[in-house]
Scaffold this motif. Structure first.
Motif, short mmCIF file in Angstrom:
data_model
loop_
_atom_site.label_atom_id
_atom_site.label_comp_id
_atom_site.label_asym_id
_atom_site.label_seq_id
_atom_site.Cartn_x
_atom_site.Cartn_y
_atom_site.Cartn_z
N UNK A 1 1.06 -1.03 -0.39
CA UNK A 1 -0.48 0.48 -0.02
C UNK A 1 0.86 1.06 0.07
N UNK A 2 0.97 1.88 -1.30
CA UNK A 2 2.09 2.83 -1.47
C UNK A 2 1.58 4.12 -1.09
N UNK A 3 -0.02 4.31 -1.32
CA UNK A 3 -0.51 5.46 -1.69
C UNK A 3 -0.58 6.40 -0.49
N UNK A 4 -0.54 7.48 -0.26
CA UNK A 4 -0.34 8.16 0.57
C UNK A 4 -1.59 8.56 1.71
N UNK A 5 -1.99 8.88 2.65
CA UNK A 5 -2.87 9.27 3.27
C UNK A 5 -3.69 10.20 3.17
N UNK A 6 -2.55 11.25 2.81
CA UNK A 6 -3.54 12.62 2.56
C UNK A 6 -4.72 12.59 1.34
N UNK A 7 -5.40 13.11 1.47
CA UNK A 7 -6.91 13.73 0.92
C UNK A 7 -6.58 14.63 -0.04
N UNK A 8 -6.36 15.52 0.33
CA UNK A 8 -5.63 16.93 -0.47
C UNK A 8 -5.07 17.50 -0.56
N UNK A 9 -4.25 18.22 -1.52
CA UNK A 9 -3.52 19.18 -0.83
C UNK A 9 -3.81 20.64 -0.40
N UNK A 10 -5.34 20.29 -0.85
CA UNK A 10 -6.19 21.96 -0.45
C UNK A 10 -6.26 21.06 1.75
N UNK A 11 -6.01 22.36 2.47
CA UNK A 11 -6.45 21.86 3.46
C UNK A 11 -7.47 22.00 3.65
N UNK A 12 -8.51 21.42 4.92
CA UNK A 12 -10.19 21.53 4.75
C UNK A 12 -10.40 22.89 5.82
N UNK A 13 -11.67 23.74 5.73
CA UNK A 13 -12.06 24.54 6.53
C UNK A 13 -13.05 24.55 6.92
N UNK A 14 -13.98 23.91 7.81
CA UNK A 14 -14.98 24.14 8.02
C UNK A 14 -15.96 24.72 8.17
N UNK A 15 -16.43 24.98 7.62
CA UNK A 15 -17.73 26.23 7.96
C UNK A 15 -17.53 26.54 9.50
N UNK A 16 -18.87 27.91 9.96
CA UNK A 16 -18.57 27.74 11.58
C UNK A 16 -19.56 27.51 11.97
N UNK A 17 -20.69 27.44 11.39
CA UNK A 17 -22.21 26.80 11.41
C UNK A 17 -22.23 25.46 11.58
N UNK A 18 -22.92 24.46 12.93
CA UNK A 18 -22.44 22.98 12.80
C UNK A 18 -23.54 22.84 11.08
N UNK A 19 -22.48 21.66 11.10
CA UNK A 19 -23.51 20.54 9.49
C UNK A 19 -23.52 19.14 10.27
N UNK A 20 -24.00 18.65 8.90
CA UNK A 20 -23.87 16.91 9.44
C UNK A 20 -24.08 16.43 8.19
N UNK A 21 -22.99 15.36 8.50
CA UNK A 21 -22.09 14.76 7.43
C UNK A 21 -22.87 13.53 7.00
N UNK A 22 -23.26 13.62 5.95
CA UNK A 22 -23.73 12.13 5.48
C UNK A 22 -22.80 11.32 4.56
N UNK A 23 -22.23 9.87 5.05
CA UNK A 23 -20.98 8.92 5.48
C UNK A 23 -22.06 7.97 4.93
N UNK A 24 -21.70 7.36 3.56
CA UNK A 24 -22.32 5.78 3.35
C UNK A 24 -20.63 4.47 3.42
N UNK A 25 -20.94 4.22 4.25
CA UNK A 25 -19.66 3.03 4.37
C UNK A 25 -19.97 1.59 4.34
N UNK A 26 -19.01 1.11 4.13
CA UNK A 26 -19.01 -0.55 4.31
C UNK A 26 -19.69 -0.99 5.76
N UNK A 27 -20.45 -2.00 5.48
CA UNK A 27 -21.09 -2.85 6.94
C UNK A 27 -19.71 -3.53 7.84
#
Length: 250
Positions: A1-27
């Protein structure tokens, strides 16, 4: 597994207001992802809801335009196929772990199972696997049974579950004698199990990505980085996943 665990070169900047994230995930993530989600909620103030199921069925939902912020597949092929169709952000594809198969029975189960060929014992009447048509763990189970030379002979015993969690539930409730389950849902569940040798099947390389239907892309990037970061990795390891950059367990 040579792939880097980084997701993106652009840093994530969450919004100030709380949100609800929807994640579809394997069982196979049924126990570990909610634990990671609680930590992320505590750290960010956002919320996360999980839609758990068979990877193939979840991918079909995304193809039909389901509003999903993050997709965590049990096999990278499903994410790569969505990418080829232009349905995920290509720069968010990242491996987060490799899954393992187990031969699982409930605690106190009467059968002695040490090897996959033990499934051929006459006292083992029914064996559950996830449906290979849409479940990566089912594909791996079929490959393991084929490699062991018992796939054809064991056909009359097979019961198919919709996903790997339902497969284990069949054994837990006594509807089958043994389930070919996921290590990640075996380690924290009362029962007895043995690992299926990983050389019997192709690696269950698990990948996540952000679908283009996502409503909260930046927060999804943040959560993806959290899974592969210092908070998420110890929990993934606890549930038996081989992590990016780490060696397999025997």
């Amino acid at each position: 597994m040579n792939q880097s665990p980084t997701v993106s070169d652009v840093p994530a900047t969450p919004t100030a207001a709380p949100i609800t994230l929807t994640v579809s995930a394997a069982a196979d993530l049924n126990y570990v992802f909610p634990e990671i989600g609680k930590l992320w909620e505590q750290e960010t103030g956002h919320r996360v809801t999980f839609n758990m199921g068979s990877t193939g069925q979840l991918a079909q939902q995304i193809e039909r335009g389901a509003p999903v912020d993050l997709f965590a597949a049990a096999n990278k092929k499903f994410v790569e196929d969505l990418d080829k169709k232009g349905l995920v952000y290509a720069d968010t594809k990242v491996l987060y772990g490799v899954g393992r198969l187990t031969l699982w029975q409930p605690e106190g189960g009467p059968h002695e199972i040490r090897d996959i060929k033990d499934l051929m014992k006459p006292e083992i009447k029914r064996v559950a696997i996830a449906n290979p048509d849409h479940a990566p763990y089912g594909v791996a189970a079929r490959e393991a049974l084929q490699s062991a030379g018992i796939w054809e002979a064991i056909q009359p015993k097979l019961i198919l579950g919709e996903n790997i969690k339902q497969t284990q539930q069949y054994a837990q409730t006594g509807n089958v004698d043994v389930a070919i389950a996921a290590l990640s849902i075996s380690v924290e569940k009362p029962g007895k199990w043995v690992l299926v040798p990983q050389e019997l099947h192709k690696p269950l390389e698990q990948m996540l990505a952000i679908p283009k239907s996502a409503a909260h892309v930046e927060e999804a990037k943040q959560f993806a980085a959290f899974i592969n970061g210092e908070q998420g990795r110890p929990l993934m390891r606890k549930y038996g996943f081989i992590l990016p950059g780490e060696e397999p367990i025997s």
